[in-house]
Design a protein around this motif. Structure first.
Motif, PDB file in Angstrom:
ATOM      1  N   TYR A  93       0.817  -1.206   0.000  1.00 28.53           N
ATOM      2  CA  TYR A  93       0.000   0.000   0.000  1.00 28.53           C
ATOM      3  C   TYR A  93       0.856   1.264   0.000  1.00 28.53           C
ATOM      4  N   GLY A  94       1.760   1.356   0.974  1.00 26.57           N
ATOM      5  CA  GLY A  94       2.537   2.587   1.090  1.00 26.57           C
ATOM      6  C   GLY A  94       3.392   2.865  -0.122  1.00 26.57           C
ATOM      7  N   VAL A  95       4.096   1.846  -0.611  1.00 29.55           N
ATOM      8  CA  VAL A  95       5.012   2.054  -1.719  1.00 29.55           C
ATOM      9  C   VAL A  95       4.262   2.190  -3.040  1.00 29.55           C
ATOM     10  N   SER A  96       3.131   1.478  -3.192  1.00 30.38           N
ATOM     11  CA  SER A  96       2.376   1.637  -4.439  1.00 30.38           C
ATOM     12  C   SER A  96       1.781   3.037  -4.551  1.00 30.38           C
ATOM     13  N   VAL A  97       1.411   3.633  -3.426  1.00 30.28           N
ATOM     14  CA  VAL A  97       0.942   5.021  -3.462  1.00 30.28           C
ATOM     15  C   VAL A  97       2.043   5.919  -4.004  1.00 30.28           C
ATOM     16  N   ALA A  98       3.251   5.719  -3.492  1.00 30.39           N
ATOM     17  CA  ALA A  98       4.374   6.529  -3.971  1.00 30.39           C
ATOM     18  C   ALA A  98       4.601   6.324  -5.460  1.00 30.39           C
ATOM     19  N   PRO A 112      12.791  11.969 -10.016  1.00 31.12           N
ATOM     20  CA  PRO A 112      13.601  11.610  -8.850  1.00 31.12           C
ATOM     21  C   PRO A 112      15.077  11.490  -9.224  1.00 31.12           C
ATOM     22  N   PRO A 113      15.953  11.442  -8.247  1.00 32.50           N
ATOM     23  CA  PRO A 113      17.369  11.185  -8.536  1.00 32.50           C
ATOM     24  C   PRO A 113      17.520   9.848  -9.264  1.00 32.50           C
ATOM     25  N   VAL A 168      14.119  16.165  -7.232  1.00 32.52           N
ATOM     26  CA  VAL A 168      12.973  15.846  -6.389  1.00 32.52           C
ATOM     27  C   VAL A 168      11.709  15.928  -7.241  1.00 32.52           C
ATOM     28  N   ASN A 169      10.763  15.033  -6.994  1.00 28.12           N
ATOM     29  CA  ASN A 169       9.514  15.006  -7.758  1.00 28.12           C
ATOM     30  C   ASN A 169       8.452  15.794  -6.992  1.00 28.12           C
ATOM     31  N   VAL A 170       8.360  17.074  -7.293  1.00 26.64           N
ATOM     32  CA  VAL A 170       7.436  17.956  -6.580  1.00 26.64           C
ATOM     33  C   VAL A 170       5.970  17.606  -6.858  1.00 26.64           C
ATOM     34  N   PHE A 224      11.689  10.737  -4.276  1.00 29.73           N
ATOM     35  CA  PHE A 224      13.091  10.387  -4.478  1.00 29.73           C
ATOM     36  C   PHE A 224      13.359   9.002  -5.072  1.00 29.73           C
ATOM     37  N   ILE A 225      12.310   8.150  -5.291  1.00 33.98           N
ATOM     38  CA  ILE A 225      12.538   6.796  -5.795  1.00 33.98           C
ATOM     39  C   ILE A 225      11.922   6.640  -7.187  1.00 33.98           C
ATOM     40  N   PRO A 226      12.651   6.077  -8.175  1.00 34.49           N
ATOM     41  CA  PRO A 226      12.111   5.886  -9.527  1.00 34.49           C
ATOM     42  C   PRO A 226      10.928   4.929  -9.552  1.00 34.49           C
ATOM     43  N   LEU A 227      10.015   5.126 -10.509  1.00 36.25           N
ATOM     44  CA  LEU A 227       8.760   4.372 -10.601  1.00 36.25           C
ATOM     45  C   LEU A 227       8.970   2.879 -10.784  1.00 36.25           C
TER      46      LEU A 227
END
Length: 473
Positions: free
Chosen positions: A124-129, A158-159, A165-167, A378-381
């Motif tokens: 859940y948490g990471v899929s939202v990101a 993201p880096p 940063v992905n605003v 900060f993390i790529p898709l």
């Protein structure tokens, strides 16, 4: 050095189970408000599912599977269906916010429940990101189509992908957080509007793309073989994450025993039909070689087949709304799972504190939103999506096992829905989840292993002694 607990005590602690009666009592005496009906629960699951895969990950799956991406969706959907049937049985039997974490606690013991809950944090948490990152891609697509401008890469990537940063990703998470803090009923209303918009958007895409579909674009149908189709299915399983979101609303449903199973299965059916139609229209309208790992894949299809960019712009607006809905509903699910884990004492008590006016776990929502916003920024898709899929498949496998165990241990308990053809169906669910997990690459397994190791460290450092079951004993 001596062990933290005597060996028999440690073994007993790891395997202690929470009785089903206690789980149901927690739901009956919970502090969350029961305000959601069947329609809202179905919209919740559709909102959490529909969008992430078809708008974002489709562009990554087509180069892997070719035109057989349509079958990749079917493969992922069948895998999801086996687990959805098991979720439907357990959600009606144990209508709790903890979803598969609570089911594992009742059947497989505390350590497995913790691992399952930890996987759900990943799911859940990471899929939202991850979908928040995709939201930024479609926002840029809209700005480019409408105004010929785009947010600079430094502020929209993201880096590792040319940015700092992905605003936009942070922005959509914050907006979802504000909605969630207003209350479950208010969030459900906003989600229902967004779901209606995104279904209409996908129907519009199909209507336009079907005018350009040509049979020759499906030849050869399996250019990368069955392995490519399977790899595409493993990637696209990410797009089915969320159908279980209704099960996280077990303590906010007005009639959970009746409505939760219906909402889970109805949402999966609607989503699967839409996915297959859209995938067929996309690869039939545009040669699969031209997808090129596009993250805004559907807009790319419309831009390629039409001279007029207006419809691509409309689709980008729909995608922005669609992914906003995913962020809102999956973030909701994450907060409710942590709420259940906190109530059981496995994570800090503050995460189960409910605001008296809104009935929302406010601290929980703020903490989860902050965590997700950092990941999205900060993390790529791609790395996020694959890591999420493996965690989800593991949790789904445990749900199928839980059905088998409860059928044997508690055969006489009331069930508002029963998995058909059990035990064959749950066993197939376990095997499908295992097959899909092993279709993912080695790097994803390394990430998953590291995540599990971190989870075990946290459990032995905190949860094992603070568990409510430990306190009772």
């Amino acid at each position: 050095m001596k062990s933290v607990l005597p060996e028999p005590g440690l073994r007993a602690a790891l395997l202690r189970r929470k009785p089903v009666a206690d789980l149901v009592a927690d739901a009956d005496h919970g502090r969350l408000k029961r305000s959601l009906g069947l329609g809202q629960l179905t919209m919740l699951s559709i909102g959490a599912t529909l969008g992430s895969g078809i708008f974002v990950v489709l562009g990554e799956a087509v180069p892997v599977a070719g035109p057989a991406v349509v079958l990749s969706f079917v493969l992922a959907g069948v895998t999801a269906l086996f687990s959805a049937l098991s979720y439907a049985e357990l959600a009606g039997m144990i209508p709790l916010s903890g979803s598969s974490y609570s089911y594992a606690y009742a059947t497989l013991g505390e350590i497995v429940a913790w691992i399952c809950g930890w996987c759900l944090v990943l799911e859940y948490g990471v899929s939202v990101a991850s979908v928040a990152v995709g939201w930024g891609q479609y926002l840029n697509e809209l700005l480019h189509l409408a105004f010929g401008v785009a947010i600079p890469d430094a502020l929209s990537q993201p880096p590792g992908e040319g940015g700092l940063v992905n605003v936009p990703a942070i922005l959509v998470v914050v907006l979802a957080m504000v909605l969630l803090l207003s209350g479950a009923k208010e969030s459900a209303r906003a989600n229902a509007i967004m779901v209606t918009v995104k279904i209409a958007t996908l129907v519009m895409f199909c209507a336009i793309a079907f005018t350009a579909v040509q049979a020759k674009k499906f030849t050869p149908f399996l250019p990368l073989g069955l392995a490519g189709m399977s790899a595409g299915g493993a990637k696209l399983f990410f797009s089915y994450i969320g159908f279980d979101a209704a099960s996280t609303a077990g303590e906010e449903a007005r009639n959970p025993q009746r409505d939760l199973p219906r909402a889970i299965l109805l949402s999966l059916a609607i989503v699967t039909v839409l996915y297959c139609l859209v995938a067929f229209a996309a690869v039939g309208a545009l040669p699969w070689q031209q997808f090129g790992d596009q993250q805004a894949a559907l807009s790319h299809v419309l831009t390629s087949v039409l001279d007029n960019k207006f419809w691509a712009g409309v689709l980008a607006v729909g995608a922005i709304v669609a992914i906003s809905s995913v962020v809102l509903t999956v973030l909701y699910g994450q907060t409710r799972i942590l709420y259940a884990m906190s109530r059981d004492g496995l994570v800090p008590k503050a995460l189960s504190t409910v605001h008296p006016k809104t009935g929302v776990p406010r601290t929980n929502t703020l903490v989860v939103s902050g965590f997700v916003a950092v990941l999205a920024a900060f993390i790529p898709l791609g790395k996020l999506a694959d890591a999420t899929s493996i965690g989800t498949l593991f949790a789904f496998g445990l749900v199928n096992i839980a059905v088998l165990i409860l059928r044997k241990r508690r055969p006489g308990d009331a069930r508002s829905f029963r998995v058909p053809f059990s035990p064959v169906t749950p066993i197939l669910g376990v095997l499908c989840c295992a097959y899909m997990m092993f279709s993912l690459d080695g790097a994803t397994w390394v990430v998953f292993g590291a995540w599990m190791a971190l989870g075990l460290v946290l459990y032995f450092a905190y949860g094992i002694r603070r568990s409510r079951l430990a306190v009772r004993s």
